[in-house]
Design a protein around this motif. Structure first.
Motif, PDB file in Angstrom:
ATOM      1  N   PRO A  35       0.812  -1.219   0.000  1.00 51.84           N
ATOM      2  CA  PRO A  35       0.000   0.000   0.000  1.00 51.84           C
ATOM      3  C   PRO A  35       0.842   1.266   0.000  1.00 51.84           C
ATOM      4  CG  PRO A  35       0.083  -0.924   2.204  1.00 51.84           C
ATOM      5  CD  PRO A  35       0.765  -1.919   1.305  1.00 51.84           C
ATOM      6  N   SER A  37       0.819   5.302   1.494  1.00 57.92           N
ATOM      7  CA  SER A  37       0.215   5.994   2.632  1.00 57.92           C
ATOM      8  C   SER A  37       0.700   7.430   2.694  1.00 57.92           C
ATOM      9  CB  SER A  37       0.584   5.283   3.938  1.00 57.92           C
ATOM     10  OG  SER A  37       1.912   5.605   4.318  1.00 57.92           O
ATOM     11  N   PRO A  73      -3.340  -0.192  -2.835  1.00 57.35           N
ATOM     12  CA  PRO A  73      -4.248   0.346  -1.819  1.00 57.35           C
ATOM     13  C   PRO A  73      -3.673   1.600  -1.158  1.00 57.35           C
ATOM     14  CG  PRO A  73      -3.883  -2.013  -1.513  1.00 57.35           C
ATOM     15  CD  PRO A  73      -2.875  -1.538  -2.503  1.00 57.35           C
ATOM     16  N   SER A  75      -3.633   3.642   2.356  1.00 62.05           N
ATOM     17  CA  SER A  75      -3.917   3.419   3.768  1.00 62.05           C
ATOM     18  C   SER A  75      -3.314   4.553   4.578  1.00 62.05           C
ATOM     19  CB  SER A  75      -3.329   2.078   4.216  1.00 62.05           C
ATOM     20  OG  SER A  75      -3.732   1.763   5.526  1.00 62.05           O
ATOM     21  N   VAL A  78       0.833   2.295   7.403  1.00 63.52           N
ATOM     22  CA  VAL A  78       1.284   1.008   6.855  1.00 63.52           C
ATOM     23  C   VAL A  78       2.467   0.521   7.673  1.00 63.52           C
ATOM     24  CG1 VAL A  78       0.524   1.483   4.498  1.00 63.52           C
ATOM     25  CG2 VAL A  78       2.824   2.138   5.203  1.00 63.52           C
ATOM     26  N   TRP A  94      -3.263  -2.361  10.210  1.00 61.14           N
ATOM     27  CA  TRP A  94      -3.118  -1.272   9.251  1.00 61.14           C
ATOM     28  C   TRP A  94      -4.218  -1.291   8.188  1.00 61.14           C
ATOM     29  CZ3 TRP A  94      -2.682  -1.951   4.035  1.00 61.14           C
ATOM     30  CH2 TRP A  94      -2.321  -3.232   3.578  1.00 61.14           C
ATOM     31  N   PHE A  95      -4.649  -2.493   7.802  1.00 58.32           N
ATOM     32  CA  PHE A  95      -5.633  -2.598   6.716  1.00 58.32           C
ATOM     33  C   PHE A  95      -6.971  -1.961   7.087  1.00 58.32           C
ATOM     34  CE2 PHE A  95      -6.382  -6.277   9.362  1.00 58.32           C
ATOM     35  CZ  PHE A  95      -7.754  -6.462   9.331  1.00 58.32           C
ATOM     36  N   ARG A  96      -7.203  -1.769   8.374  1.00 62.47           N
ATOM     37  CA  ARG A  96      -8.457  -1.145   8.804  1.00 62.47           C
ATOM     38  C   ARG A  96      -8.495   0.346   8.472  1.00 62.47           C
ATOM     39  NH1 ARG A  96     -10.692  -5.170  11.887  1.00 62.47           N
ATOM     40  NH2 ARG A  96      -9.185  -6.605  12.858  1.00 62.47           N
ATOM     41  N   THR A  97      -7.336   0.905   8.091  1.00 64.40           N
ATOM     42  CA  THR A  97      -7.284   2.325   7.720  1.00 64.40           C
ATOM     43  C   THR A  97      -7.238   2.516   6.202  1.00 64.40           C
ATOM     44  OG1 THR A  97      -4.852   2.569   7.755  1.00 64.40           O
ATOM     45  CG2 THR A  97      -6.003   2.755   9.862  1.00 64.40           C
ATOM     46  N   MET A  98      -7.497   1.447   5.456  1.00 59.50           N
ATOM     47  CA  MET A  98      -7.508   1.552   3.996  1.00 59.50           C
ATOM     48  C   MET A  98      -8.659   2.434   3.516  1.00 59.50           C
ATOM     49  SD  MET A  98      -6.546  -2.365   2.813  1.00 59.50           S
ATOM     50  CE  MET A  98      -7.151  -2.076   1.145  1.00 59.50           C
ATOM     51  N   PRO A 101     -12.279   1.084   1.984  1.00 63.93           N
ATOM     52  CA  PRO A 101     -12.069  -0.149   2.745  1.00 63.93           C
ATOM     53  C   PRO A 101     -11.899  -1.362   1.834  1.00 63.93           C
ATOM     54  CG  PRO A 101     -13.912   1.111   3.626  1.00 63.93           C
ATOM     55  CD  PRO A 101     -13.544   1.745   2.319  1.00 63.93           C
TER      56      PRO A 101
END
Length: 389
Positions: A35, A37, A73, A75, A78, A94-98, A101
């Motif tokens: 990702p 960021s 992605p 995010s 990361v 970290w993926f919860r801040t993509m 989503p």
């Protein structure tokens, strides 16, 4: 596919080649790279960062007549090498801040039904828990914790993925002992390969590649990441001893602080588009793999270099440092143990007496299509069974 390098990157590693194999065999591929960021904004003037940001904004990029869709992605945070961003809380969440989503990307792109989940980037460990899928593959290409900033937690992540995946495959024999510590259910050696037809294709033009236009012959070429694995002590010394030879390094630079005051016959030409690599390689007298086996063996012992096969497929000699993985391969490459042997191989490469057909025939036996078949067979059968699963 949860991978590291963007699908379109100048650095084409096993992930992208396997993605193309999947597509050629009728699979629809959704390829996720590392990702981008807010942390990348200071590097905004980097061409690759700009392109990654553009890809993140447009959500997906289509390749291979629609058979491959790639994603970068975005995010807010990361995982990274510094203390704060390698904290467990970041690594596991970290993926919860993509943005958008992950589930939104999945729904919009239409891959709710996943036949096979492939992971080779530890940061994508969460895919095993967030997605429903029929089968899963974990591919190991390095000893993860050998890289700066990932000591400790990297092994935990690798064990987590290996224990959940249906099969763990690894790209070099030198990785077997490391993989054996991961607690997999099944594992198999699926070695790196080469897109033989791509690198062996002969264009109608025999002219020198434009990147070499102002570089005197003979040219010795290295392609790939320019990082701490390279033996710049040997390279500098050899360049001083061979002032009539041009040493060309094509790829991103990761150790600029070590590249000051280079001899005039060492050239750093930056990343070269993958589509131009075959012609670039054929313009060289030999391909180099000058790794620092004396000081960086921890990073090198698990490498079966793609560039070796690519050089051979293009029909040029290969001059490489010697380490066990390359010795086991029994390839036509010339393996040196010291600087004097390196110099002798350079003279040998520039006398125009080389068995090009032997090089190309060896490379042809290691096409990615064979590795792809091995990987799918391993998914069904496996080669080793872990006692610790």
């Amino acid at each position: 596919m949860g991978c590291t390098h963007p699908y379109w990157s100048a650095l084409q590693v096993g992930s992208q080649h396997l993605a193309r194999q999947f597509a050629r065999h009728g699979w629809k591929v959704h390829y996720f790279s590392a990702p981008i960021s807010l942390l990348h904004l200071p590097e905004l003037f980097s061409a690759e960062v700009i392109k990654r940001l553009q890809c993140a904004i447009q959500c997906q990029t289509i390749h291979a007549n629609g058979m491959i869709r790639s994603y970068v992605p975005f995010s807010l945070i990361v995982p990274a090498g510094n203390c704060l961003l390698r904290h467990k809380v970041v690594i596991h969440n970290w993926f919860r801040t993509m943005v958008p989503p992950l589930k939104s990307i999945q729904h919009k792109s239409g891959f709710e039904r996943i036949s096979l989940l492939y992971i080779d980037n530890l940061s994508y460990h969460f895919l095993l828990d967030q997605f429903s899928y029929q089968k899963s593959i974990f591919r190991v290409m390095d000893m993860h914790e050998r890289f700066p900033g990932w000591e400790g937690e990297a092994r935990n992540l690798a064990q987590k993925i290996a224990r959940q995946a249906d099969v763990t495959v690894y790209s070099a024999q030198g990785l077997e002992k490391y993989v054996d510590t991961l607690g997999y259910s099944k594992s198999a050696l699926v070695p790196n390969g080469v897109d033989f037809d791509f690198f062996n294709f002969q264009t109608s033009s025999a002219q020198k590649h434009p990147f070499f236009k102002n570089i005197p012959d003979p040219v010795l070429l290295y392609t790939g990441m320019i990082d701490s694995r390279l033996d710049f002590r040997l390279i500098r010394s050899a360049a001083y001893r061979l002032p009539h030879v041009s040493f060309v390094f094509a790829g991103p630079v990761g150790i600029s602080h070590r590249l000051s005051d280079l001899p005039a016959n060492i050239y750093l030409i930056g990343p070269v588009p993958h589509a131009q690599l075959p012609d670039l390689i054929r313009s060289a007298a030999a391909g180099l793999i000058p790794f620092d086996v004396d000081n960086q063996m921890d990073l090198i012992q698990g490498i079966r270099p793609l560039k070796l096969f690519e050089y051979l497929a293009a029909g040029i000699p290969v001059i490489s440092a010697k380490w066990p993985e390359l010795e086991r391969m029994n390839s036509p490459a010339w393996l040196y143990e010291n600087e004097q042997e390196f110099i002798e191989f350079v003279h040998k490469a520039t006398d125009n007496k080389y068995d090009h057909m032997a090089a190309m025939n060896f490379a042809k036996q290691h096409d990615w299509k064979h590795s792809f078949e091995l990987m799918l067979n391993a998914l069904e059968t496996g080669v080793y069974t872990s006692k610790s699963h």
